[in-house]
Scaffold this active site. Structure first.
Site, mmCIF file in Angstrom:
data_model
loop_
_atom_site.group_PDB
_atom_site.id
_atom_site.type_symbol
_atom_site.label_atom_id
_atom_site.label_comp_id
_atom_site.label_asym_id
_atom_site.label_seq_id
_atom_site.Cartn_x
_atom_site.Cartn_y
_atom_site.Cartn_z
ATOM 1 N N GLY A 273 -41.347 -27.100 40.308
ATOM 2 C CA GLY A 273 -41.115 -25.731 39.864
ATOM 3 C C GLY A 273 -41.364 -25.480 38.389
ATOM 4 N N ASP B 27 -28.341 10.703 36.400
ATOM 5 C CA ASP B 27 -27.068 10.283 35.820
ATOM 6 C C ASP B 27 -27.004 10.728 34.363
ATOM 7 O OD1 ASP B 27 -28.630 8.465 34.374
ATOM 8 O OD2 ASP B 27 -28.223 6.827 35.773
ATOM 9 N N LYS C 292 -22.520 11.124 38.439
ATOM 10 C CA LYS C 292 -22.316 10.160 39.507
ATOM 11 C C LYS C 292 -21.150 9.237 39.196
ATOM 12 C CE LYS C 292 -25.175 6.354 37.802
ATOM 13 N NZ LYS C 292 -26.305 5.445 38.040
ATOM 14 N N ARG D 61 -20.252 5.234 40.156
ATOM 15 C CA ARG D 61 -20.719 3.992 40.783
ATOM 16 C C ARG D 61 -19.533 3.274 41.433
ATOM 17 N NH1 ARG D 61 -25.074 0.869 40.974
ATOM 18 N NH2 ARG D 61 -26.245 2.223 39.558
ATOM 19 N N ASP E 149 -36.309 8.846 35.951
ATOM 20 C CA ASP E 149 -35.524 7.678 35.565
ATOM 21 C C ASP E 149 -36.485 6.581 35.110
ATOM 22 O OD1 ASP E 149 -33.231 6.260 35.081
ATOM 23 O OD2 ASP E 149 -32.485 6.337 37.140
ATOM 24 N N THR F 278 -32.364 -0.426 43.861
ATOM 25 C CA THR F 278 -31.861 -0.213 45.221
ATOM 26 C C THR F 278 -32.068 1.230 45.682
ATOM 27 O OG1 THR F 278 -29.632 0.389 44.473
ATOM 28 C CG2 THR F 278 -30.088 -1.963 44.823
#
Length: 317
Positions: A40, A173, A196, A198, A222, A227
């Site tokens: 790796g 937001d 908002k 969270r 934004d 997500t």
């Protein structure tokens, strides 16, 4: 004395963007081996002479973030040890940018740590786009050229006929109000905001909307979505308040499986983003705009020691 030649190299994070940039400005992409050992560890070898040259290393620190960050650091170190005259790290998406402050006890300021690592590796200049917060520029002890994707979004909005009196630019937001205000001014539109709350790292409960969106076309703006929770909840609130259509313009779309599932719901008519990181639309209404021309022009201006201020201007403004 011969002026330093322009050399552009790319890591593996977003090679197609690097190739597009090189094509746009007529410069061949430099030859470099960027691979990894079976365990790796990253391995880098620059396969051409760069002694005394003006080197630009293109690498977004997107998923897998740590691996791509190490590639960037090792490429910078390789260029420094190969006696490059100047090394500019071109980071279209700067990872760890959301960890830019101590908002609770015993947590790091990782955005500053990453800046220190890049400078320690040997970078002498940074070229980046739409940082999560403006103050991150001050984390670097070297010059930073900070571009915005707004000219690219503006052209798309004009192309699809959204820029009119019926458009409202909305921040999903409170933290994005400054960015939304800049877009609203640019497009000559009204401004709104969603307040908002969270509930966890992956879920957001939108509570209320500030501004009139009834019978309007809404453009949510934004810098990052991962997500899509903030965007989807904001879109639901917009529609509940009578919005005719809801689109979202997001500079960096770090779309996770959760985001794709949420976008399938149809609350957002179109997600407009850029190719600062690789984005797979997966048959969803996702439009990926290219920033290759913008970054390419910035690279040429930096190489020629010219101002990049003109790149912030939009046609007609």
């Amino acid at each position: 004395m011969t002026a330093p030649r322009l050399k552009i190299f790319s890591g593996n994070a977003n090679r197609p963007l690097a190739e597009e940039i090189c094509k746009a400005i007529g410069v061949p992409l430099g030859e470099a081996t960027v691979t990894k050992f079976p365990d790796g560890e990253s391995f880098v070898k620059i396969n051409e002479n760069i002694r005394g040259q003006d080197v630009f290393i293109m690498q977004s620190t997107c998923t897998p973030t740590n691996h791509h960050l190490m590639e960037l650091l090792i490429m910078i170190d390789a260029a420094r040890r190969a006696s490059a005259n100047r090394i500019t790290a071109v980071i279209p998406f700067y990872g760890y940018a959301r960890q830019d402050r101590k908002d609770q006890p015993r947590v790091p300021i990782t955005a500053k740590l990453v800046a220190n690592l890049i400078v320690a590796a040997g970078a002498t200049r940074i070229l980046t786009m739409d940082l999560h917060s403006q103050q991150i520029q001050g984390f670097f002890d070297i010059p930073v050229d900070h571009l915005f994707a707004s000219p690219v979004f503006f052209e798309h909005v004009e192309k699809i006929g959204m820029r009119d009196k019926n458009l409202v630019v909305v921040s999903p937001d409170v933290g994005g109000m400054k960015m939304a205000a800049a877009y609203a001014t640019l497009m000559g539109s009204a401004l709104g905001m969603v307040w908002k709350k969270r509930t966890s790292a992956t879920t957001v409960e939108s509570v209320n909307v500030v501004g009139d969106v009834d019978g309007k076309d809404v453009l949510l703006v934004d810098d990052i979505t991962e997500t899509a929770g903030t965007l989807i909840n904001a879109a639901k609130v917009m529609r509940a308040h009578g919005a005719l259509s809801v689109r979202a313009a997001v500079s960096h779309a770090l779309l996770s499986p959760i985001a794709y599932d949420r976008l399938k719901g149809g609350e957002i008519d179109e997600l407009i983003t850029t190719n600062t990181i690789p984005v797979d639309p997966r048959g969803l209404p996702i439009t990926v705009l290219s920033v290759a021309g913008l970054l390419g022009e910035a690279i040429l201006r930096i190489h020629n020691n010219e101002s990049v201020t003109g790149l912030f201007k939009v046609k007609g403004f």
